[in-house]
Design a protein around this motif. Sequence first.
Motif, PDB file in Angstrom:
ATOM      1  N   ALA A 141     -13.079 -15.604  10.869  1.00  0.00           N
ATOM      2  CA  ALA A 141     -14.244 -16.162  11.412  1.00  0.00           C
ATOM      3  C   ALA A 141     -14.350 -17.697  11.687  1.00  0.00           C
ATOM      4  N   THR A 142     -14.940 -18.260  12.561  1.00  0.00           N
ATOM      5  CA  THR A 142     -15.135 -19.455  12.753  1.00  0.00           C
ATOM      6  C   THR A 142     -16.277 -20.122  12.376  1.00  0.00           C
ATOM      7  N   ARG A 143     -16.561 -21.298  12.365  1.00  0.00           N
ATOM      8  CA  ARG A 143     -17.985 -22.015  12.137  1.00  0.00           C
ATOM      9  C   ARG A 143     -18.667 -22.614  13.136  1.00  0.00           C
ATOM     10  N   ASN A 144     -19.966 -22.395  13.255  1.00  0.00           N
ATOM     11  CA  ASN A 144     -20.657 -23.075  14.437  1.00  0.00           C
ATOM     12  C   ASN A 144     -20.979 -24.510  14.021  1.00  0.00           C
ATOM     13  N   GLN A 147     -24.041 -25.510  13.055  1.00  0.00           N
ATOM     14  CA  GLN A 147     -24.911 -25.477  11.923  1.00  0.00           C
ATOM     15  C   GLN A 147     -24.227 -24.991  10.596  1.00  0.00           C
ATOM     16  N   GLY A 148     -23.000 -24.584  10.490  1.00  0.00           N
ATOM     17  CA  GLY A 148     -22.143 -24.539   9.475  1.00  0.00           C
ATOM     18  C   GLY A 148     -22.414 -22.740   8.908  1.00  0.00           C
TER      19      GLY A 148
END
Length: 162
Positions: free
Chosen positions: A82-85, A87-88
């Motif tokens: 996964a990655t983070r956007n 907004q976390g």
Amino acid sequence: MSHARLFNALTCAVFALPINATAQQSITLTAPQNTFRANPTAQAEVSKKGPFLEVHLSRHAVWAPKNYKDASQVVSYSIALATRNEQGQWNTVRESAEIESNFKLLPGQTKQLRAETLLIPIDGIKKLNEHWIVLTLKLRSPDSADGYGYTHAHSEKLKAIQ
């Protein structure tokens, strides 16, 4: 045959052998303290093997904080890249198959799960060091539209695996 010729022949033979180097990284997956009604915690070895990330959960437990009054029904778990956007929040890039677990967890209880190896397909993903490994629990949740709720634990960013 002279020693020099023999040495040259052996050197060529050694360098002609295929070398199967795999990158590997030890990770710890944790959830924020007392945030979820059921929390996964794990230690794992992550290695890149061909078109897969192999995640071996060597130690894996699910625990429930005492501040929740109802039991949690844990349905399954999975591992994701996964990655983070901004907004976390987690953006799942690829995910393993779900491992059915189907057990009830009472407040204050911890359940140790068996060691398991999960595969995440990574074909076409170029920069693995820009991702995290996320462990997701799927819980029964009668209040949600689809009947399920999800909790997450995550590693640090992958560093040793390119």
